[in-house]
Design a protein around this motif. Sequence first.
Motif, PDB file in Angstrom:
ATOM      1  N   VAL A 230       0.851  -1.181   0.000  1.00  0.00           N
ATOM      2  CA  VAL A 230       0.000   0.000   0.000  1.00  0.00           C
ATOM      3  C   VAL A 230       0.888   1.233   0.000  1.00  0.00           C
ATOM      4  O   VAL A 230       2.105   1.135   0.242  1.00  0.00           O
ATOM      5  N   THR A 231       0.257   2.368  -0.216  1.00  0.00           N
ATOM      6  CA  THR A 231       1.019   3.621  -0.274  1.00  0.00           C
ATOM      7  C   THR A 231       0.939   4.365   1.062  1.00  0.00           C
ATOM      8  O   THR A 231       0.210   3.965   1.977  1.00  0.00           O
ATOM      9  N   GLU A 232       1.687   5.478   1.139  1.00  0.00           N
ATOM     10  CA  GLU A 232       1.653   6.330   2.324  1.00  0.00           C
ATOM     11  C   GLU A 232       0.259   6.932   2.549  1.00  0.00           C
ATOM     12  O   GLU A 232      -0.145   7.219   3.684  1.00  0.00           O
ATOM     13  N   LEU A 233      -0.506   7.060   1.456  1.00  0.00           N
ATOM     14  CA  LEU A 233      -1.862   7.592   1.543  1.00  0.00           C
ATOM     15  C   LEU A 233      -2.738   6.729   2.459  1.00  0.00           C
ATOM     16  O   LEU A 233      -3.502   7.235   3.274  1.00  0.00           O
ATOM     17  N   ALA A 234      -2.614   5.421   2.354  1.00  0.00           N
ATOM     18  CA  ALA A 234      -3.392   4.502   3.188  1.00  0.00           C
ATOM     19  C   ALA A 234      -3.025   4.672   4.661  1.00  0.00           C
ATOM     20  O   ALA A 234      -3.889   4.669   5.545  1.00  0.00           O
ATOM     21  N   VAL A 235      -1.696   4.831   4.906  1.00  0.00           N
ATOM     22  CA  VAL A 235      -1.243   5.016   6.290  1.00  0.00           C
ATOM     23  C   VAL A 235      -1.858   6.283   6.875  1.00  0.00           C
ATOM     24  O   VAL A 235      -2.360   6.294   8.014  1.00  0.00           O
ATOM     25  N   LYS A 236      -1.823   7.385   6.119  1.00  0.00           N
ATOM     26  CA  LYS A 236      -2.351   8.652   6.604  1.00  0.00           C
ATOM     27  C   LYS A 236      -3.874   8.588   6.825  1.00  0.00           C
ATOM     28  O   LYS A 236      -4.400   9.185   7.769  1.00  0.00           O
ATOM     29  N   LYS A 237      -4.557   7.873   5.954  1.00  0.00           N
ATOM     30  CA  LYS A 237      -6.011   7.723   6.109  1.00  0.00           C
ATOM     31  C   LYS A 237      -6.348   6.999   7.414  1.00  0.00           C
ATOM     32  O   LYS A 237      -7.253   7.384   8.139  1.00  0.00           O
ATOM     33  N   PHE A 238      -5.581   5.921   7.710  1.00  0.00           N
ATOM     34  CA  PHE A 238      -5.814   5.171   8.946  1.00  0.00           C
ATOM     35  C   PHE A 238      -5.453   6.016  10.174  1.00  0.00           C
ATOM     36  O   PHE A 238      -6.134   5.976  11.198  1.00  0.00           O
ATOM     37  N   GLU A 239      -4.353   6.782  10.054  1.00  0.00           N
ATOM     38  CA  GLU A 239      -3.964   7.659  11.173  1.00  0.00           C
ATOM     39  C   GLU A 239      -5.041   8.706  11.441  1.00  0.00           C
ATOM     40  O   GLU A 239      -5.376   8.990  12.600  1.00  0.00           O
ATOM     41  N   ALA A 240      -5.584   9.284  10.364  1.00  0.00           N
ATOM     42  CA  ALA A 240      -6.631  10.303  10.508  1.00  0.00           C
ATOM     43  C   ALA A 240      -7.865   9.725  11.197  1.00  0.00           C
ATOM     44  O   ALA A 240      -8.499  10.383  12.034  1.00  0.00           O
ATOM     45  N   GLU A 241      -8.172   8.464  10.872  1.00  0.00           N
ATOM     46  CA  GLU A 241      -9.344   7.837  11.484  1.00  0.00           C
ATOM     47  C   GLU A 241      -9.131   7.613  12.981  1.00  0.00           C
ATOM     48  O   GLU A 241     -10.048   7.785  13.787  1.00  0.00           O
ATOM     49  N   VAL A 242      -7.903   7.237  13.350  1.00  0.00           N
ATOM     50  CA  VAL A 242      -7.583   7.049  14.764  1.00  0.00           C
ATOM     51  C   VAL A 242      -7.689   8.377  15.510  1.00  0.00           C
ATOM     52  O   VAL A 242      -8.261   8.441  16.612  1.00  0.00           O
ATOM     53  N   PHE A 243      -7.156   9.446  14.918  1.00  0.00           N
ATOM     54  CA  PHE A 243      -7.231  10.774  15.547  1.00  0.00           C
ATOM     55  C   PHE A 243      -8.689  11.231  15.706  1.00  0.00           C
ATOM     56  O   PHE A 243      -9.061  11.823  16.731  1.00  0.00           O
ATOM     57  N   LYS A 244      -9.493  10.950  14.701  1.00  0.00           N
ATOM     58  CA  LYS A 244     -10.898  11.335  14.745  1.00  0.00           C
ATOM     59  C   LYS A 244     -11.614  10.631  15.902  1.00  0.00           C
ATOM     60  O   LYS A 244     -12.383  11.247  16.647  1.00  0.00           O
ATOM     61  N   THR A 245     -11.352   9.348  16.057  1.00  0.00           N
ATOM     62  CA  THR A 245     -11.995   8.577  17.127  1.00  0.00           C
ATOM     63  C   THR A 245     -11.510   9.039  18.493  1.00  0.00           C
ATOM     64  O   THR A 245     -12.290   9.114  19.453  1.00  0.00           O
ATOM     65  N   LYS A 246     -10.219   9.367  18.610  1.00  0.00           N
ATOM     66  CA  LYS A 246      -9.695   9.859  19.884  1.00  0.00           C
ATOM     67  C   LYS A 246     -10.306  11.212  20.254  1.00  0.00           C
ATOM     68  O   LYS A 246     -10.569  11.485  21.437  1.00  0.00           O
ATOM     69  N   SER A 247     -10.534  12.073  19.260  1.00  0.00           N
ATOM     70  CA  SER A 247     -11.169  13.362  19.540  1.00  0.00           C
ATOM     71  C   SER A 247     -12.623  13.159  19.988  1.00  0.00           C
ATOM     72  O   SER A 247     -13.125  13.885  20.853  1.00  0.00           O
ATOM     73  N   LEU A 248     -13.263  12.142  19.409  1.00  0.00           N
ATOM     74  CA  LEU A 248     -14.630  11.813  19.814  1.00  0.00           C
ATOM     75  C   LEU A 248     -14.663  11.380  21.277  1.00  0.00           C
ATOM     76  O   LEU A 248     -15.631  11.639  22.001  1.00  0.00           O
ATOM     77  N   GLN A 249     -13.577  10.742  21.709  1.00  0.00           N
ATOM     78  CA  GLN A 249     -13.458  10.300  23.100  1.00  0.00           C
ATOM     79  C   GLN A 249     -13.579  11.489  24.064  1.00  0.00           C
ATOM     80  O   GLN A 249     -14.277  11.410  25.081  1.00  0.00           O
ATOM     81  N   PHE A 250     -12.935  12.614  23.727  1.00  0.00           N
ATOM     82  CA  PHE A 250     -12.976  13.781  24.609  1.00  0.00           C
ATOM     83  C   PHE A 250     -14.336  14.481  24.556  1.00  0.00           C
ATOM     84  O   PHE A 250     -14.762  15.090  25.548  1.00  0.00           O
ATOM     85  N   GLU A 251     -15.012  14.395  23.409  1.00  0.00           N
ATOM     86  CA  GLU A 251     -16.366  14.947  23.332  1.00  0.00           C
ATOM     87  C   GLU A 251     -17.307  14.212  24.291  1.00  0.00           C
ATOM     88  O   GLU A 251     -18.115  14.828  24.995  1.00  0.00           O
ATOM     89  N   VAL A 252     -17.182  12.885  24.316  1.00  0.00           N
ATOM     90  CA  VAL A 252     -18.022  12.091  25.209  1.00  0.00           C
ATOM     91  C   VAL A 252     -17.650  12.359  26.671  1.00  0.00           C
ATOM     92  O   VAL A 252     -18.529  12.444  27.541  1.00  0.00           O
ATOM     93  N   LEU A 253     -16.362  12.506  26.958  1.00  0.00           N
ATOM     94  CA  LEU A 253     -15.931  12.806  28.326  1.00  0.00           C
ATOM     95  C   LEU A 253     -16.532  14.131  28.812  1.00  0.00           C
ATOM     96  O   LEU A 253     -16.938  14.251  29.974  1.00  0.00           O
ATOM     97  N   GLN A 254     -16.593  15.120  27.900  1.00  0.00           N
ATOM     98  CA  GLN A 254     -17.194  16.404  28.270  1.00  0.00           C
ATOM     99  C   GLN A 254     -18.691  16.240  28.551  1.00  0.00           C
ATOM    100  O   GLN A 254     -19.224  16.831  29.505  1.00  0.00           O
ATOM    101  N   LYS A 255     -19.370  15.447  27.732  1.00  0.00           N
ATOM    102  CA  LYS A 255     -20.802  15.200  27.948  1.00  0.00           C
ATOM    103  C   LYS A 255     -21.031  14.498  29.286  1.00  0.00           C
ATOM    104  O   LYS A 255     -22.021  14.759  29.973  1.00  0.00           O
ATOM    105  N   ILE A 256     -20.112  13.612  29.660  1.00  0.00           N
ATOM    106  CA  ILE A 256     -20.229  12.914  30.941  1.00  0.00           C
ATOM    107  C   ILE A 256     -20.138  13.914  32.092  1.00  0.00           C
ATOM    108  O   ILE A 256     -20.928  13.857  33.045  1.00  0.00           O
ATOM    109  N   VAL A 257     -19.180  14.845  31.995  1.00  0.00           N
ATOM    110  CA  VAL A 257     -19.027  15.874  33.037  1.00  0.00           C
ATOM    111  C   VAL A 257     -20.299  16.708  33.152  1.00  0.00           C
ATOM    112  O   VAL A 257     -20.813  16.967  34.256  1.00  0.00           O
ATOM    113  N   GLU A 258     -20.837  17.132  32.012  1.00  0.00           N
ATOM    114  CA  GLU A 258     -22.036  17.985  32.023  1.00  0.00           C
ATOM    115  C   GLU A 258     -23.253  17.230  32.558  1.00  0.00           C
ATOM    116  O   GLU A 258     -24.071  17.799  33.290  1.00  0.00           O
ATOM    117  N   THR A 259     -23.369  15.966  32.203  1.00  0.00           N
ATOM    118  CA  THR A 259     -24.506  15.169  32.687  1.00  0.00           C
ATOM    119  C   THR A 259     -24.382  14.917  34.184  1.00  0.00           C
ATOM    120  O   THR A 259     -25.384  14.985  34.918  1.00  0.00           O
TER     121      THR A 259
END
Length: 480
Positions: A230-259
């Motif tokens: 595979v190319t470097e493009l595939a690696v970057k796509k997978f990395e971006a997906e991991v970063f996106k999911t990790k950012s979602l983690q902090f969104e949920v943590l904030q909702k937990i605090v507010e709730t």
Amino acid sequence: MKKLNKNQVYGFIAIAVLSLGVVGCKATSSVEKTEDKTVPEMFAGATKDTLNSGVISWKTYFKDAYLQSLIETALKNNQELNITMQEIEISKSEIKARNGEYLPFVGVGAGASVDKVARFTNIGAMEATTEIKPGKEMPEPLKDFKLGVYANWEIDIWKKLRNGKKAAVNRYLSSVEGKNFMVTNLVAEIANSYYELLALDNQLEIINQNIEIQSNALEIVKIQKDAARVTELAVKKFEAEVFKTKSLQFEVLQKIVETENRINFLVGRYPQHVDRSTGTFNDMVPNVVSAGIPSQLLSNRPDIRQAEFELAASKLDVKSAKARFYPSLGISAGIGYRAFDPGYLFKPESLLYSIAGDLMAPLINRNAIKASYNTANAKQIQAVYKYEQTILNSYIEVANQVSKISNLEKSYSLRTKQVEALTNSVSISNELFRSARADYMEVLLTQRDALESKFDLVDTKMQQLNAMVNIYRALGGGWN
């Protein structure tokens, strides 16, 4: 001038009373509206059964010990509920005030004064030539000592004052039902927030699991990139997906605090961790709810009973306002002692008493009374509409939740199958990617769809639990 005899005097009094009565009876005609209490025999989509979950105590309905503890704390500490409790005390004091209006008002009075009048006046001249007893003149300056009991009483002929008291009693009962309705809503709000908190915990767990899956897939892509598969493009796509999911983690943590803080506010305490169940959220099974029959809402729902008491009070207000057109009879009386010297104060000669009766009716410029009566009449009609509106709203709320419980049950079953299919597709896509029979975009999209489907499943489960809470509230449960 010819002197009137006793019969003529009584005749004039009778004519005066009759005239006042005729004048008073010219009240504005009322436009009374009768409330409609009819409701359908059963809820749409529900069986006709008198078994009703709304009469169950919240301690029995909600079996989670952590949730029970939160509700119990809120019922003691919630500020808004405590404010409402003081409103009840205010209404109770209003009853005492109205009760005192139609009872006799009795008081005791005492006083002392000194008076020096001018000699060359009619009073001064009379006092100068007046003797208390032979050889003893009126003292100068003249002192005055008095002690006595007095009473005032308006005879409640037309029940104006008693109806006012009854109206105050109904408003007191209405305030109690208002408190009960607040308790019902408070219990439901805490329960809904608690289940939302459990759902967010479950979503956070799903995210952590997904980050691990995506991180493993990223390592595989890196290995395949080193092998020039595979190319470097595939690696970057997978990395971006991991970063996106990790950012979602902090969104949920904030909702937990507010709730958590929303729950803390409801229970009347400063932000802190909320203890809660750690079991599998999707394994929670909502209670089986019995809606009963619509007519039970009239006795179960505090807001309906509150509107009913307000309606009863408004009808009594109309009667009280109408009675203001009629003559009012007042009696005043007093008895006591009065003398210029304390030594004479309690002698029989110092005794004085009085009794008087007043009969009055509005004759001219009755606009204020008419306006008050018209206002009371309009408020009574308004109270009927509010009462009927409350009944209609309660029926619709229950009907909506009955339908929602049924539809969510079917939806949850289908979403469960969707999650199972997409979870399997993640494993399949990874295997196909390793053997070069699927590209990296198929793997990414499959992982994304699986994550969304799990979130949707959790959201559906939360809606099921919320529907269980909301129908309990709609049936009038939670306050008892």
